[in-house]
Design a protein around this motif. Structure first.
Motif, short mmCIF file in Angstrom:
data_model
loop_
_atom_site.label_atom_id
_atom_site.label_comp_id
_atom_site.label_asym_id
_atom_site.label_seq_id
_atom_site.Cartn_x
_atom_site.Cartn_y
_atom_site.Cartn_z
N LEU A 51 0.82 -1.21 0.00
CA LEU A 51 0.00 0.00 0.00
C LEU A 51 0.85 1.26 0.00
N MET A 53 2.46 4.31 -1.79
CA MET A 53 2.21 5.07 -3.00
C MET A 53 3.05 6.34 -3.01
N GLY A 54 3.61 6.63 -4.17
CA GLY A 54 4.42 7.84 -4.30
C GLY A 54 3.83 8.74 -5.37
N LEU A 55 4.70 9.30 -6.19
CA LEU A 55 4.25 10.16 -7.28
C LEU A 55 3.65 9.30 -8.38
N SER A 56 2.56 9.81 -8.99
CA SER A 56 1.95 9.00 -10.04
C SER A 56 2.58 9.28 -11.40
N PHE A 57 2.40 8.34 -12.31
CA PHE A 57 2.84 8.46 -13.72
C PHE A 57 4.34 8.70 -13.87
N SER A 70 -1.15 5.23 -12.06
CA SER A 70 -1.90 6.48 -11.85
C SER A 70 -2.02 6.84 -10.38
N LEU A 71 -1.93 5.86 -9.49
CA LEU A 71 -2.05 6.17 -8.06
C LEU A 71 -0.69 6.32 -7.40
N GLY A 72 0.37 6.09 -8.17
CA GLY A 72 1.70 6.21 -7.60
C GLY A 72 2.25 4.92 -7.05
N PRO A 230 -11.03 -6.07 -5.75
CA PRO A 230 -10.26 -4.83 -5.67
C PRO A 230 -9.30 -4.80 -4.48
N ASN A 231 -9.43 -5.76 -3.58
CA ASN A 231 -8.57 -5.73 -2.40
C ASN A 231 -7.25 -6.47 -2.59
N MET A 237 -6.18 -6.42 -13.23
CA MET A 237 -6.60 -5.14 -12.70
C MET A 237 -5.62 -4.04 -13.13
N GLU A 244 -7.01 3.37 -19.58
CA GLU A 244 -7.39 4.77 -19.67
C GLU A 244 -6.21 5.66 -20.05
N TYR A 245 -4.98 5.17 -19.76
CA TYR A 245 -3.82 6.05 -19.91
C TYR A 245 -2.83 5.56 -20.96
N ARG A 248 -0.41 7.93 -22.37
CA ARG A 248 0.24 8.76 -21.38
C ARG A 248 1.28 7.97 -20.60
N LYS B 321 -4.86 12.65 -7.53
CA LYS B 321 -4.67 11.39 -8.24
C LYS B 321 -5.97 10.79 -8.76
N ARG B 395 -7.71 3.36 1.17
CA ARG B 395 -7.26 2.10 1.75
C ARG B 395 -5.78 2.18 2.14
#
Lengths: 284, 536
Positions: A51, A53-57, A70-72, A230-231, A237, A244-245, A248, B321, B395
């Protein structure tokens, strides 16, 4: 005692010889073992936590070898955790389907008649329904937990195992050694479990090894459509969120796609090799 | 010579106004008319087939947009939410706020040639909208009766003052005026064939509906506003794939992506493309993304736990985000897009995991040997764009304070059933309107009387009588300043108790061909496109 051990060793080396006749099988085995190792040691191998997460993209860089999504989240870590999910789904789903398939196939082939009729009509019922759409409906109804996905895949893939085993049983039960066992007073259970099943298993094993990659692909497709759990992280996934990206962040789609490709290829090559090794008709 | 000079100067000036009005999203006024071409086709992108072509019955935004072209409403709104005449030429509100008298324009005709009268207004709103449309029933709750005094005068009698009524009558999704001569046939209006081929009074007439493909509307020659509409045809084109919508706009196959068809992740790309204008539309319904705590849950019933969880959400990260920066971190239950009522008063929950951990420790939920405090679920409609990513981010954020969040996306129908009827959820989230007036958008989510499995909107089960009193007083107060004060009081109470986490105030991005002029800047109503046209 000594003799049977050398015999067994000779059989094993025989198997290996036949398996390794094709280079591709060995390469496939290496790939499969690598995948297995990654999945088993995911928690030690992944550079980032589940879990974190850092900078996205972020494009691929020394910090994030395969970039971030996209979430980092780190793509490499996600692929490694995804391997765990794929492994879990592959083995559990095939175990489920094999258990159901073996029971149905064995009973059906051994007893024949009414039992066979009923079981085979049920089997056909499952074969008739388009698998993927049934899976989508079941997941939509019961929710997308990882165990539901495993259950659904297991439920949908057992018919091929059942039919294969039934065929083997039909052929084997006519053979003299079974007649002999029967005249010695062996029970049906003993005949099935100790005499016929061990001899009927090789094609089932080959089938199961091919089914593992099928199960992984099915889980990936379900998650790709947004029907995965999703967990837990999964390759499908990752592809789902990547679509979508595309223009990009190509790395979000390319690397999980590569992982899926290599894993299923490896498992299929192993399946082919096992087929070479275990199929008596190919022995020369 | 002087004349031409003057003329060109005016045109130049006109162009200046035109550009600035476009960027500000103001409705183009009559003086720029010379800059707009007569005729032309406008292609609007739809995400899927609309739910039906009768907004008196359904409140779906896409169908409201289409229906708003075919049917009319008594009044309309400009970009700033000010009320303008539409089918009513003028109106008068009595000093006690209990009687609304509308004077209708003379000579308005239905698309089939019948005359439009006050009787249509009175009959339709009362017998169809109020009966079958939830939003409409809410809007007309204070109305005791609607009377057609003569052909051009209609009177609304209220049992108590209800200031939001006037602006509410501008919304096609609740105040569409239906033709009595077609709907008053003793049958069920929901089964009326006119729902498939509507007959209205708006600037465009219904022409064709190809399911899964497009809906075509054509110019109404008898439209009651002189010289409008500019466009000959209006096509609502269905494009289910999000990426394909942007491409269609780029290629010129489509001209306008309204906010309900806009993918947040495409916005940035489209805004960089030449020939396309991408902008944020302000909507007076002022949507806000929020998460409801189920206060029936024994953990979430504790106020300090809710406050702790709220403190543990990094909303800047969510906004950046999950929503690509298209929003503003919320300070409370009223969106900052509601200029007239917004207040930054109340408790603000900054991102403070240390404080969150401390609050949870004190509330009796220490970390166990594995570092976990408790586990809860979050449910949402999986079709609601940014919610998937939002859930994943929360989460991860809560995992750091030892709270495990199980993410459960649901199919729209199942989600609505679980959240509003069975109350089977721990936390649920999505986007809700907080406008056009807090009495319509805000109040109904928090008061005790709306805790009702049959259509009540208070899913969290939060009930506070002191708050109810403030809300009821505010809804009936006629003096604007006093109302603003009362809503600030309500915001105070709500942010202190935190029955919801108010995540971010939603922006509504749109993109369109830069040759287009006059798109309604406030698409809240997505009212008529009669002022829309192509630049000369």
């Amino acid at each position: 005692m000594m003799q049977s051990l050398t015999l067994r060793m000779r059989r094993t080396s025989d198997l290996w010889n036949r398996f390794s006749r094709r280079n591709s099988s060995v390469i496939g085995l290496l790939g499969a073992v690598f995948f297995l190792a990654v999945a088993l040691f995911a928690n030690w191998l992944a550079p980032y936590g589940r879990l974190e997460m850092g900078l996205s993209f972020q494009p691929p860089s020394p910090d994030n070898w395969l970039g971030t999504d996209s979430l980092g989240s780190d793509v490499l870590s996600s692929i490694i955790y995804g391997a765990q999910t794929s492994l879990l789904v592959g083995f559990c789903a095939v175990a489920t389907s094999s258990v159901i398939g073996v029971v149905v196939g064995a009973l059906s082939g051994y007893y024949g008649g009414m039992v066979d009729n009923v079981f085979m009509r049920i089997t056909e019922l499952f074969q008739m329904v388009p698998q993927f759409f049934l899976a989508i409906i079941i997941i939509a109804l019961f929710g997308a937990s990882i165990w539901n996905v495993i259950f659904v895949i297991g439920i949908l893939t057992w018919p091929s195992t059942a039919r294969l085993l039934r065929g083997e049983f039909l052929a084997l039960k006519q053979r003299e050694f079974i007649e002999a066992g029967r005249s010695l007073g062996m029970s049906d259970f003993d005949l099935i479990m100790r005499e016929i099943l061990p001899n009927a298993l090789p094609p089932v094993i080959v089938n199961a090894s091919l089914q593992i990659s099928g199960a992984i692909l099915l889980e990936t497709s379900l998650s790709f459509l947004g029907l995965g759990d999703p967990n837990v992280m999964s390759w499908g996934m990752m592809l789902n969120s990547a679509q979508e990206y595309f223009n990009r962040a190509w790395w979000m789609a390319a690397f999980p796609g590569l992982a899926i490709f290599l894993t299923t290829l490896g498992l299929n090559l192993v399946g082919d090799g096992l087929n070479d090794a275990l199929n008596p008709r190919l022995r020369t | 010579m002087l004349l031409t000079k003057h003329g060109s100067l005016r045109r130049l000036l006109g162009a200046g106004i035109l550009v600035s009005s476009l960027t500000l999203g103001v409705v183009v006024q009559a003086q720029e008319a010379s800059e707009i071409e007569e005729g032309g086709v406008l292609v609007v992108v739809l995400p899927g087939d609309p739910q039906g072509l009768n907004s008196a019955l359904s409140t779906d935004t896409a169908s409201s947009n289409i229906v708003g072209q075919i049917y009319g409403t008594l009044v309309r709104l400009d970009a700033n939410g000010a009320v303008l005449p539409y089918m009513a030429e003028s109106w008068d509100i009595s000093a006690d706020g209990l009687t609304y008298t509308f004077k209708l324009y003379e000579g308005i005709k239905w698309h089939d040639g019948e005359a439009f009268t006050a009787d249509d207004v009175a009959w339709g709103l009362w017998n169809v909208n109020k009966e079958f449309n939830g939003a409409s029933a809410g809007l007309l709750a204070a109305v005791e009766s609607i009377e057609a005094v003569d052909d051009l005068t209609v009177v609304f009698n209220l049992s108590y003052p209800y200031p939001p009524l006037l602006a509410g009558l501008a919304y096609p999704n609740s105040a569409t005026i239906l033709p009595r001569h077609i709907y008053d046939n003793g049958g069920d209006p929901r089964q009326n064939p006119a729902n498939q081929a509507p007959i209205g009074t708006g600037p465009f007439k219904f022409s064709e509906n190809r399911a899964g493909s497009y809906i075509e509307l054509v110019r109404n020659e008898d439209y009651h506003i002189e010289g409008r509409p500019y466009l000959d045809r209006l096509i609502f084109q269905v494009i289910p794939n999000e990426a394909a919508r942007g491409l269609a706009l780029e290629r010129g196959d489509a001209d306008f992506i309204p906010y309900y068809s806009m993918s947040l992740s495409e916005y940035e790309r489209l805004s960089g493309i030449e020939g396309i204008d991408a902008t944020i539309h302000k909507r007076t319904i002022a949507g806000e993304y929020m998460a409801f705590f189920n206060t029936r849950n024994e953990i979430l019933a504790i106020k300090e736990v809710r406050q702790a969880l709220y403190h543990a959400v990094n909303r800047e990260e969510l906004l950046e985000k999950a929503a690509f920066g298209l929003g503003k971190v919320s300070t409370g239950p009223i969106s900052s897009a509601q200029d007239q009522f917004y207040t930054d008063a109340g408790t603000f929950y900054d991102f403070n995991p240390e404080l969150a951990e401390q609050l949870l420790d004190e509330a009796g939920f220490p970390r166990d040997s594995e570092g976990k405090r408790f586990s809860i679920r979050i449910s949402y409609d999986q079709k609601e764009g940014p919610m998937n990513n939002t859930a994943q981010l929360i989460r991860a954020q809560w995992a750091r304070i030892g709270v495990e969040l199980q993410v459960t996306p649901m199919e729209s129908g199942a989600w609505r059933e679980a959240v509003y009827r069975r109350w089977d959820f721990d936390i649920q989230m999505g986007t809700w309107a907080t406008g056009p007036d807090p009495a319509i958008g805000v109040q109904g989510i928090y008061t005790c009387e709306t805790i009702d499995p049959d259509g009540g909107r208070n899913a969290s089960g939060y009930c506070n009588e002191a708050l109810d009193k403030v809300f009821f007083a505010a809804a009936q107060e006629v003096d604007h300043e006093a109302r603003v004060g009362l809503y600030a009081e309500a915001v105070d109470i709500l942010t202190a108790d935190a029955p919801h986490m108010w995540l971010w105030d939603r922006f509504y991005p749109v993109a369109y061909n830069e040759g287009l002029v006059g798109l309604p800047g406030d698409p809240s109503a997505y009212g008529p496109f009669d002022n829309v046209g192509w630049k000369r």
